[in-house]
Enzyme design. Structure first.
Site, short mmCIF file in Angstrom:
data_model
loop_
_atom_site.label_atom_id
_atom_site.label_comp_id
_atom_site.label_asym_id
_atom_site.label_seq_id
_atom_site.Cartn_x
_atom_site.Cartn_y
_atom_site.Cartn_z
N THR A 1 11.43 35.70 96.60
CA THR A 1 11.28 34.79 97.74
C THR A 1 12.13 33.54 97.50
O THR A 1 12.92 33.13 98.37
CB THR A 1 9.81 34.37 97.94
OG1 THR A 1 9.04 35.55 98.18
CG2 THR A 1 9.65 33.40 99.10
N ALA B 1 10.68 40.50 89.06
CA ALA B 1 10.20 41.34 87.94
C ALA B 1 8.98 42.17 88.31
O ALA B 1 8.80 43.27 87.81
CB ALA B 1 9.85 40.44 86.75
N HIS B 2 8.13 41.65 89.23
CA HIS B 2 6.81 42.28 89.37
C HIS B 2 6.78 43.57 90.18
O HIS B 2 5.73 44.20 90.28
CB HIS B 2 5.78 41.27 89.90
CG HIS B 2 5.87 40.96 91.36
ND1 HIS B 2 5.02 41.53 92.28
CD2 HIS B 2 6.67 40.13 92.05
CE1 HIS B 2 5.30 41.05 93.48
NE2 HIS B 2 6.30 40.21 93.36
N THR C 1 11.35 23.42 84.06
CA THR C 1 11.33 24.00 82.71
C THR C 1 11.28 25.52 82.79
O THR C 1 10.47 26.08 83.53
CB THR C 1 10.10 23.47 81.94
OG1 THR C 1 10.21 22.05 81.87
CG2 THR C 1 10.03 24.05 80.53
N CYS D 1 -3.60 42.94 109.46
CA CYS D 1 -4.79 42.59 110.25
C CYS D 1 -5.12 41.12 110.11
O CYS D 1 -5.17 40.59 109.01
CB CYS D 1 -5.98 43.42 109.80
SG CYS D 1 -5.76 45.16 110.13
C1 PLP Z 1 8.32 41.69 97.12
C2 PLP Z 1 9.57 41.42 97.86
C3 PLP Z 1 10.05 40.11 98.01
C4 PLP Z 1 9.29 38.92 97.47
O1 PLP Z 1 9.40 38.87 96.10
P1 PLP Z 1 8.51 37.83 95.24
O2 PLP Z 1 9.08 37.96 93.87
O3 PLP Z 1 7.10 38.32 95.35
O4 PLP Z 1 8.71 36.49 95.81
C5 PLP Z 1 11.24 39.93 98.68
N1 PLP Z 1 11.91 40.96 99.19
C6 PLP Z 1 11.49 42.23 99.07
C7 PLP Z 1 12.30 43.34 99.64
C8 PLP Z 1 10.31 42.50 98.40
O5 PLP Z 1 9.88 43.75 98.31
#
Ligand code: PLP
Length: 393
Positions: A79, A207-208, A247, A333
């Site tokens: 994001t 990363a997540h 940081t 929703c």
């Molecule tokens: C999850 C996602 C994001 C947001 O990523 P974050 O690291 O959660 O801010 C942006 N673009 C796409 C295509 C995503 O799947």
């Protein structure tokens, strides 16, 4: 309060987030406790340790996409990387032109910064997509103007998994001297990415979605041919060459690099395995009448399956899925109102079709047994909901 021994449905929501791989957790731990130094502290061992770890992590992230270390800016996720890329380029190049291009099926973290720029007076073209989710390359080329400064097209879609022809789009932009940004949050570690071969100027990572920790990502910013200028969006201590003050979060950065490393090593094998599991799931579900695939059948992320189900109430469908598997749907929703997904609507799906949809996101820890069970239980659930009803949207 969630009980410890509560029944946990199978997790099939890997486009929302993924668990952190234990091998990633392991390399992160020392950086919370013993190696906790601030990488900007240049006078002592604690700072040097952290700085060394970050330098190594930066090299790993850069190499994974064919970039160099100096082109990687760590951010809090995709994001922030999208915001920095889109708003940062608009601010730096507005004297060259005010025209921006993106696609209707982008993530909100791309669409919303563009909407914001439009409110400031920039001119925005929002490309539509074909029923399979691809942009129309002729329409795209016709939309390019002499005052176009930035094109942003995602590498892999988070709802329907569709893989856009990034290399072709990049080349078209390069030929026209227009900057090209891609949101690769879903793509990194799942498909090969290379900023040179694909003519990418800016790329957002996180990363997540790839078994790393939440709260860390990166923006790739091209340094040569062309040298891309991005105006910082966070001002402060001048970290990351002044591009992103704050940081550096050493444990997360170390974990991010490890997650990418593991994903690249296992990519070929995982692609095969997940494609097979996804096909098995689709094979069982499509044995039912009135179940439609959303997005292109093969040009998609291996772990993605998105379907619409006719002849069921969309709310009942989602409630019915809850004990079977943790999935997402094409409806967001908000108490009384359900909003159909902007992605499914862009494919030409009707509101009822978009609402009665299920996104399955398979991942590293998904097993064949789980998929067999989920497939069987989902079919039975849909059949029971349809009891005596016409199978029509
Ligand atoms: C999850 C996602 C994001 C947001 O990523 P974050 O690291 O959660 O801010 C942006 N673009 C796409 C295509 C995503 O799947």
């Amino acid at each position: 309060m969630i009980e410890q021994n509560m029944y946990r449905p199978t997790y099939l929501d890997c486009h929302s987030t993924t668990p952190v791989d234990p091998r990633v957790v392991e390399v992160m731990i020392p950086f919370f406790t013993t190696h906790f130094g601030n990488p900007a502290s240049t006078n002592h061992l604690y700072g040097w340790e952290a700085e060394t770890a970050i330098t190594q992590a930066r090299e790993i992230v850069a190499a994974a996409i064919g970039a160099t270390s100096g082109e990687i800016i760590f951010t809090s996720g995709a994001t922030e990387a999208n915001n920095l890329a889109i708003k940062g380029v608009a601010e730096s190049y507005f004297d060259r032109g005010r025209h921006l291009i993106t696609v209707q099926t982008e993530h909100r973290a791309v669409l919303d910064p563009f909407d914001y720029l439009q409110s400031l007076g920039f001119d925005l073209t929002l490309l539509s997509v074909q029923p399979d989710g691809f942009i129309d390359l002729d329409q795209f080329q016709q939309s390019l103007r002499s005052d176009t400064i930035l094109v942003s097209v995602m590498a892999a879609n988070n709802e329907i998994g569709v893989l856009q022809p990034i290399e072709v789009i990049g080349q078209i932009c390069r030929d026209r001297h227009i900057l090209f940004h891609t949101d690769a949050a879903q793509a990194i570690g799942k498909i090969p990415l290379h900023v040179e071969k694909m003519s990418i100027d800016l790329m957002s990572l996180t990363a997540h979605k790839v078994y790393g920790p939440k709260g860390i990502g990166a923006l790739y910013i091209r340094k040569h041919t062309p040298r891309v200028k991005v105006a910082p969006q966070l001002h402060g201590g001048g970290h990351e060459h002044g591009m992103r003050s704050g940081t550096l979060y050493t444990p997360q950065i170390v974990g991010f690099a490890k997650a990418i490393q593991l994903a690249l090593t296992e990519m070929d094998h995982e692609t095969q395995r997940l494609t097979q599991l996804r096909e098995n799931l689709w094979c069982t579900l499509s044995s039912l009448e009135g179940v439609f695939l959303n997005g292109h059948p093969s040009q998609r992320l291996p772990g993605n399956l998105n379907i619409s189900v006719a002849g069921v109430d969309s709310e009942a469908l989602l409630l019915g899925m809850q004990p079977i598997a943790a999935v997402s749907s094409g409806s967001a929703c908000t108490s009384a109102n359900a909003n159909p997904s902007h992605v499914l609507k862009a494919l030409g799906r009707s509101t009822p079709q978009a609402l009665a949809s299920i996104r399955f996101g398979l991942g590293r820890f998904t097993t064949a047994q789980e998929i067999d069970a989920v497939a069987t239980e989902t079919v039975a659930m849909i059949q029971s909901l349809r009891h005596g009803r016409k199978i029509l949207f």
